[in-house]
Design a protein around this motif. Structure first.
Motif, mmCIF file in Angstrom:
data_model
loop_
_atom_site.group_PDB
_atom_site.id
_atom_site.type_symbol
_atom_site.label_atom_id
_atom_site.label_comp_id
_atom_site.label_asym_id
_atom_site.label_seq_id
_atom_site.Cartn_x
_atom_site.Cartn_y
_atom_site.Cartn_z
ATOM 1 N N ILE A 132 0.767 -1.170 0.073
ATOM 2 C CA ILE A 132 -0.074 0.097 -0.109
ATOM 3 C C ILE A 132 0.811 1.314 0.021
ATOM 4 C CG2 ILE A 132 -1.779 1.279 1.365
ATOM 5 C CD1 ILE A 132 -2.570 -1.448 2.440
ATOM 6 N N ILE A 147 -8.591 1.103 -0.521
ATOM 7 C CA ILE A 147 -8.239 0.199 0.750
ATOM 8 C C ILE A 147 -9.453 -0.011 1.518
ATOM 9 C CG2 ILE A 147 -6.708 0.176 2.808
ATOM 10 C CD1 ILE A 147 -4.824 2.484 1.395
ATOM 11 N N TRP A 166 -3.611 7.941 4.251
ATOM 12 C CA TRP A 166 -3.863 7.715 2.849
ATOM 13 C C TRP A 166 -5.347 8.220 2.479
ATOM 14 C CZ3 TRP A 166 -2.507 2.077 4.816
ATOM 15 C CH2 TRP A 166 -1.123 1.996 4.865
#
Length: 281
Positions: A132, A147, A166
């Motif tokens: 990731i 995600i 993120w």
């Protein structure tokens, strides 16, 4: 880049615990450095590979390489048995043994230009973290990043701050679920990871999906993804088994005709589809 086990695959190399982080009451993280500086600088791994961590005089366990942060190897461990209980007592400055890296990692090199989807549950997120992070650091190299992570309780969530960071990235979607949570929280859904599928936005014909977590979750999610139109050969799963030798000799991790330590731990869904649903494997 292909990463090969260092030198003698049977021999653990000494490493020092530089930092120990207590993540939850039963989960901790080690940040490690090989005692041999040349070895430390030469060490490479593929996203999704694992090391064998050895506590001298106690035993050895397989643990995914979570990441390499500030030039230190990071491993996150849940206390579940005799060896991990002993390891939980070690502090910064203690030394352990490392063998690795081993196995086949995520197919990140084949994802350029595609949407990349990560679906994880519980501590199953650890084997996917470095992958990731790689996609997050090179957003222009890949399509959309999605995600999806589920836990039992919101308090079980590891690295919440990282997921929040993120979520701020361009062309990125972070979806979280808690299966046993009774309270509604912002940015959270109640239920298993599958409750997030409807809200996930990505090109199902031009994506790679990477799954990590309990077998039941991965098997069920892979079937649902295929029904939604994701080609089965674009779905990958990271399996966890009783890996002891890490090089396919002892047979403890045999999975049908494959050995998880050597042929995995990452498999494409068609490779394991038939065996995954059988008890005993």
């Amino acid at each position: 880049m292909s990463a090969q086990p260092i030198a003698n695959p049977y021999l653990p190399y000494e490493a020092e615990i530089v930092e120990r982080i207590q993540e939850t009451p039963d989960v901790f993280t080690w940040r490690l450095r090989f005692v041999d500086e040349q070895l430390h600088q030469q060490y490479e791994f593929q996203h999704g590979q694992f090391n064998m961590l050895y506590q001298f005089g106690v035993g050895e366990i397989p643990v995914s390489v979570k990441n390499r942060e500030q030039n230190l190897l990071t491993h996150t461990i849940r206390v579940v048995g005799r060896v991990t209980k002993a390891m939980a007592e070690l502090k910064a400055g203690h030394r352990i043994g490392i063998r690795g890296p081993y196995g086949r990692g995520w197919p990140i090199q084949d994802c350029t230009g595609k949407d990349v989807v990560f679906i994880t549950a519980g501590l199953g997120c650890a084997p996917a973290i470095s992958a990731i992070q790689h996609v997050a650091e090179c957003r222009t190299c890949f399509g959309r990043l999605v995600i999806m992570q589920s836990v039992k309780h919101r308090s079980d969530m590891l690295w919440q701050k990282q997921y929040d960071e993120w979520r701020q990235l361009p062309n990125t979607q972070v979806l979280l679920a808690a299966s046993r949570e009774k309270t509604n929280w912002p940015n959270w859904e109640r239920g298993r990871v599958s409750v997030l599928f409807e809200d996930a936005i990505y090109d199902k014909q031009n994506c790679t999906v990477m799954l990590c977590g309990p077998d039941g979750m991965m098997s069920g999610s892979a079937r649902m993804l295929a029904e939604l139109g994701v080609p089965e050969e674009h779905i990958y799963l990271s399996l966890e088994r009783n890996m002891q030798c890490a090089i396919g000799h002892c047979g403890h991790c045999q999975f049908g005709s494959a050995f998880v330590c050597k042929d995995g731990p990452v498999f494409s869904y068609p490779e394991v589809k038939e065996v995954l649903g059988h008890r005993g494997f």
